[in-house]
Motif scaffolding. Sequence first.
Motif, PDB file in Angstrom:
ATOM      1  N   SER A  55       0.749  -1.300  -0.094  1.00 54.63           N
ATOM      2  CA  SER A  55       0.028  -0.029   0.015  1.00 54.63           C
ATOM      3  C   SER A  55       0.818   1.194   0.052  1.00 54.63           C
ATOM      4  O   SER A  55       0.275   2.329  -0.596  1.00 54.63           O
ATOM      5  CB  SER A  55      -1.112  -0.142   1.289  1.00 54.63           C
ATOM      6  N   GLY A  86       2.304  -3.154   3.618  1.00 54.68           N
ATOM      7  CA  GLY A  86       0.901  -3.493   3.203  1.00 54.68           C
ATOM      8  C   GLY A  86       0.522  -4.735   4.122  1.00 54.68           C
ATOM      9  O   GLY A  86       0.542  -4.893   5.104  1.00 54.68           O
ATOM     10  N   GLU A 120       2.863  -3.261  -6.981  1.00 57.56           N
ATOM     11  CA  GLU A 120       1.868  -3.695  -6.238  1.00 57.56           C
ATOM     12  C   GLU A 120       2.075  -4.946  -5.363  1.00 57.56           C
ATOM     13  O   GLU A 120       1.328  -4.994  -4.425  1.00 57.56           O
ATOM     14  CB  GLU A 120       0.401  -3.648  -7.215  1.00 57.56           C
ATOM     15  N   ARG A 380       2.065   6.593  -1.733  1.00 58.21           N
ATOM     16  CA  ARG A 380       0.862   5.720  -1.764  1.00 58.21           C
ATOM     17  C   ARG A 380       0.362   5.416  -2.962  1.00 58.21           C
ATOM     18  O   ARG A 380       0.244   5.984  -3.880  1.00 58.21           O
ATOM     19  CB  ARG A 380      -0.169   6.521  -1.025  1.00 58.21           C
ATOM     20  N   GLU A 402      -8.291   2.765  -2.598  1.00 57.79           N
ATOM     21  CA  GLU A 402      -7.592   1.734  -1.878  1.00 57.79           C
ATOM     22  C   GLU A 402      -6.715   2.506  -0.821  1.00 57.79           C
ATOM     23  O   GLU A 402      -6.076   3.565  -1.440  1.00 57.79           O
ATOM     24  CB  GLU A 402      -6.742   0.926  -2.760  1.00 57.79           C
ATOM     25  N   GLY A 403      -6.408   1.935   0.158  1.00 55.44           N
ATOM     26  CA  GLY A 403      -5.524   2.538   1.098  1.00 55.44           C
ATOM     27  C   GLY A 403      -6.220   3.517   2.066  1.00 55.44           C
ATOM     28  O   GLY A 403      -5.515   3.743   3.125  1.00 55.44           O
ATOM     29  N   GLU A 406      -7.723   1.209   4.949  1.00 55.30           N
ATOM     30  CA  GLU A 406      -6.815   0.121   4.853  1.00 55.30           C
ATOM     31  C   GLU A 406      -6.893  -0.844   6.218  1.00 55.30           C
ATOM     32  O   GLU A 406      -6.805  -1.777   6.412  1.00 55.30           O
ATOM     33  CB  GLU A 406      -5.486   0.376   4.579  1.00 55.30           C
TER      34      GLU A 406
END
Length: 451
Positions: A55, A86, A120, A380, A402-403, A406
């Motif tokens: 992340s 992550g 990723e 990020r 996303e994130g 999280e």
Amino acid sequence: MTTTATIVDEVEKPRPKVHRALLAQIRPTGQSPWHLTHAHSHPPLRPDQVLIKTSYVALNPFDWQGVAFKYGIGEGAKVMGRDGAGKIVGVGEDVKNFKLGDRVWFCANSSASHTGAFQEYSVHFAAEVGHTPDHLSDQEAATLGTGLITAGVALFRTLGIPLEALKGDGRTAREKNAAWMLIWGGAGITGVYLIQLARLLGYRIICSASPVNHEYIRSLGADVVLDRWSDSNELLKQIREVSKDDVRIAVDNVGSTTATLCQEVLRGSRTWREQANFETHNDDTAPGRLVPLAGSPKVAIDETDAVRKVDSLRISFSTTFYGHPDFSRALLERFDDLLKKKKLSPARSQLVPGGLYGIEKGLDDLRHGRVQGGFKLVARLADTPTEINITGKRERAADEGEGEAEHVSDKRVREDQGEASANPIKRVKKSISGKQVESPVESGKHSVIKV
């Protein structure tokens, strides 16, 4: 050997067949070595490895040094990057210390395939990955990586301090006359973690740093903080006075010039002792120990004035951490415990805009000193644009959410209002449909840390 590992995503949806990654390779003069792809293949997974969906990633000097000096890259594209955080989305059948969904941080082995942080999804040996405690955000956890592991290797392997001395309960039982440790460049990311670990080990700590960071360095546990920009002779005098010329361990985070200064401190001075009417101890003949992280000492010592010899010790990840699970696992277990108990704090961070696309700009700022000392640049991945149009405008990623949510404890890292931020610079490089239009050629000498 690969295995059919358990692979899931946080919402139980199939992972895409390809993912986004920032690649580096040797390119013709005038072309950027960096290329953002949205079609990178997923890495395989061995029984003793985990698959991490990253992340946040953090930037290191090693990242630009490897590209600028063609260390570790070639004409074939390669994913660079060391530090990230992550969650676990794949677990090898032999892995016992992680489960799906665990939040983690890592310091990637840049020489291994499919391990680089600037993508990723990446694969790592389970023995080389740390747990992220609930009270830390992924942005904070991304700052741990290289800095914390370098500090650990320097102290517990290079210097040979027993790992058992790092108490799991974080006790700071320092004796009144505890040994001194000199840390040059205390506001550097590795320095931030060295100070905290040395404090937990019971050392008295002398640090150098720019005045703007003095209060921060003291808050980490430094006993004496000196202005790194002062005259070197004055600095030597101050260190000898406060320590009674009895510093036996030093770690330099800056370069060969400051490593030479650390060497001068460690050797002691017969002249200073005579002038100060200071009696030499019987154990003064034991060698001082220096760990130069950013450049070896260059100036020969005047042996006639030296009280003791100095051993300059080289640090190595490949012979201590990577591929050495007994040590890496034990080290990370200690760090996990200290982080969970809030005995270790993450470094301060600044967010780089643009996700993976913004890393090239961030590394350029890092290379040319446009980043405030004591701050880690962090990107990020959810901010990575889907494409760059002809004007250079960044389009938002389809998964930009996303994130943001999280983890229930994820929080925005507070910015220190007293610190200056990196100055924006005019970019002359644009990526248009994958084509690099213009790129200036930089030159200069820089130290490369080969770990």
